[in-house]
Each structure stands twice: as structure tokens, then as C-alpha cells.
Scaffold this active site. Sequence first.
Site, PDB file in Angstrom:
ATOM      1  N   THR A  12      27.451  31.465  47.840  1.00  0.00           N
ATOM      2  CA  THR A  12      27.073  32.661  48.606  1.00  0.00           C
ATOM      3  C   THR A  12      25.582  32.715  48.868  1.00  0.00           C
ATOM      4  O   THR A  12      25.152  33.137  49.940  1.00  0.00           O
ATOM      5  CB  THR A  12      27.495  33.936  47.826  1.00  0.00           C
ATOM      6  OG1 THR A  12      28.903  33.964  47.782  1.00  0.00           O
ATOM      7  CG2 THR A  12      26.978  35.191  48.461  1.00  0.00           C
ATOM      8  N   SER A  54      31.789  27.132  46.070  1.00  0.00           N
ATOM      9  CA  SER A  54      32.045  26.511  44.756  1.00  0.00           C
ATOM     10  C   SER A  54      33.529  26.513  44.384  1.00  0.00           C
ATOM     11  O   SER A  54      33.926  25.884  43.409  1.00  0.00           O
ATOM     12  CB  SER A  54      31.201  27.159  43.663  1.00  0.00           C
ATOM     13  OG  SER A  54      31.750  28.386  43.248  1.00  0.00           O
ATOM     14  N   THR A  85      28.929  31.293  42.672  1.00  0.00           N
ATOM     15  CA  THR A  85      29.158  31.923  41.368  1.00  0.00           C
ATOM     16  C   THR A  85      30.590  31.713  40.855  1.00  0.00           C
ATOM     17  O   THR A  85      30.839  31.794  39.656  1.00  0.00           O
ATOM     18  CB  THR A  85      28.902  33.445  41.438  1.00  0.00           C
ATOM     19  OG1 THR A  85      29.785  34.016  42.401  1.00  0.00           O
ATOM     20  CG2 THR A  85      27.464  33.750  41.792  1.00  0.00           C
ATOM     21  N   ASP A  86      31.525  31.436  41.766  1.00  0.00           N
ATOM     22  CA  ASP A  86      32.940  31.439  41.358  1.00  0.00           C
ATOM     23  C   ASP A  86      33.261  30.402  40.281  1.00  0.00           C
ATOM     24  O   ASP A  86      34.055  30.674  39.378  1.00  0.00           O
ATOM     25  CB  ASP A  86      33.847  31.238  42.579  1.00  0.00           C
ATOM     26  CG  ASP A  86      33.822  32.446  43.505  1.00  0.00           C
ATOM     27  OD1 ASP A  86      33.339  33.513  43.069  1.00  0.00           O
ATOM     28  OD2 ASP A  86      34.272  32.321  44.655  1.00  0.00           O
TER      29      ASP A  86
END
Length: 336
Positions: A12, A54, A85-86
Site C-alpha cells: 500500500t 504483499s 502490511t498483509d
Amino acid sequence: MKRILMIATGGTIASRPSANGLTPQLGAAELLAMVPGIAAFCRVETLQLMNIDSTNMSQDCWLRLAACIEEHYAQYDGFVVTHGTDTMAYTAAALSYLIQGSTKPIMLTGSQRSIWLQDTDARMNLQDAFRAAADSSLPGVFIVFDGKVICGTRARKMRTKSMNAFSSIDWPEAALLREGRILHLMKDEEKGHLQFYRKLNKNVFVLRLIPGMDPAILPKLACHYDALVIESFGVGGLPCYENENFLSALKVWTDAGKPVVITTQVPHEGSDLGVYEVGLRAAELPGVLQAYTMTIEAVVTKLMWLLACTGEPDEIRRLFYQPIAHDLLRFEEPEN
Ligand code: ASP
């Protein structure tokens, strides 16, 4: 002045809207240009290793990332990896096993909101990550997010939308960042020797138990996978229904010398198979291991790393229970 290599992988933080939703489009140099203030304390070079959401991270990407850090290790004082971040917690854990004994900081960061948005957390996280990467008293792999420096084997994404997306699970944060200053909370006493690993075995399966699950799935999974992680209930145990016995269904795994790790679905405080009959019976099976307070991200990536090193059951057990980068508390190591 500290020399830092920024390795961009997407997420992101680097995304812009497209006709098909947010996709990573900004390059490493564009991200760096958003945090001009860091020139006061470090000199940065950039490298665009990939530019992906990700969700698309794979073992191959982790190996490329570790190889990239190995190739540039001598030339830099620290590394900043920008990442979605995932799956960041999985990547942080994987890098903690692929790069052991690093004396240099390797800081992963990203953001919940894209860097070009006004109310983004990206600039602060990126700035903080550079600040931490320039601090030689933070050796090893960490996630820097929302003012926290979290050990790479202990991070978990806990929130899908808020800025405080990551928590440190059952282990203190290494440091906090406030207005550009680092407040150290933990001194790292562990000093191993630097070692890079170049292989992972991706054949690890995670099975989340639900009440009444049919154990017939277990032998079927054994045809395709080399290790099984069972997310059990509470402190851990395996069910035994009237005619359906998980323990006998696990025999295919244990007879083949394939590790079965029991962990818990409960987010904090880990497993303890020694408490209940349902746990003790499982713990007695040879080849059955337990996660204690290791996170699922750490368990999965540790198995991928150690199965690429050995297929020998005693060695698998030894490596699994060897604490690496604070993944396991020392007192949790079982006596043999
Ligand atoms: N889907 C994004 C990713 O993991 C989410 C994020 O970066 O926050 O790449």
C-alpha cells in the site's frame, strides 16, 4: 553518516488507485523523495526488488530478498525494506531464519494508507524505519510500524485498517519511536555468528481445527506436505470423538518422520500440551512438537527453513526448539 540500502517491494505504501483497485506503482526513489528529512542522519541508496501487493509474496520472493541483503551486506550499515502490511509479519519471520546473527539492522516497514494521501502513516513509518536502521544497537530483523520496533519473529498484523496495525506477541517491543527519537526498551544479548541461508521448503500446511472436524483429512494432507501445523484450541490438544481419533489419523505423518506442530488459535500466551489429557496424549506421539509462544508466522517459516536444512526427525526437533531471534522463550525448550 550511516549508509542505508532501501529495498522496495511494493505494498500500500507504494500504491495508487487504478481501474482495478489499489496497486503498487510508486518506485523506491519516489518513496524516498517523500522523506527528505532523513538526509540529516543517513545516506540512502535505493533498489527496487519487486513491486507487488504483499498478498503475492512467496518463498521465492523471500529468498530473493535475503539474497539481495546478503549481496549488499558489507557495503551498508543497515537496511530498510518497504513491504505490504498483509504478509509483512511472515516476511519478517522468514528473514529472521534466512539471515541469522545479523549485527546490522534490517527494518521492514509499510503503511495502512498510501504515501501520496494527506492522512497517510507512510511518511512517519518510513522516517522511523530509517532512524531505526541507522541505529547499530538494533541488530537483526524488525518491523517498524506506528512508532514501535517489533522483533521479526514476534510480529502479527492485528488490525486491517487502523494505523496501529501490528502488535508484538508475548515479547516486549525492542524500542519505541517518538518524534524522531528512539527509546530503547530491550538490549539484545543474543550474539550468534552471521549466517545466510539460501533454501526453504514450502511444503508446510496449516490446519485450523473446528469442533467436530473429520480427521480423515490428515492422511490426505500427508500426501502433499512435509510438515503440518495444527491450530488447536486453548493451551492445545487433539480431539478424540467416539469413532474418530485424531491421534491414529496422525500416524501417517509421524511414521513418515514428518513433523506435526500443535499451536493454538488463541492469540496470546501460547500452547502447553502438559495440562489436559487431550494435550498430553498428543504430546506423547513421537514427531509431535508444540509451538509454545511462537507465533504462527514464526512456526511456519521456521519449519520451511529447517526442513530445507534436514529431513532427520531428531535434528528437526532440535532445530525447532532452538530459540532463534527470540522466537521461543529459553525456558520453553523441552528437556530431552
Ligand atoms: N494489500 C496490501 C499489501 O499487503 C496492504 C498493505 O500494504 O497495507 O500489499
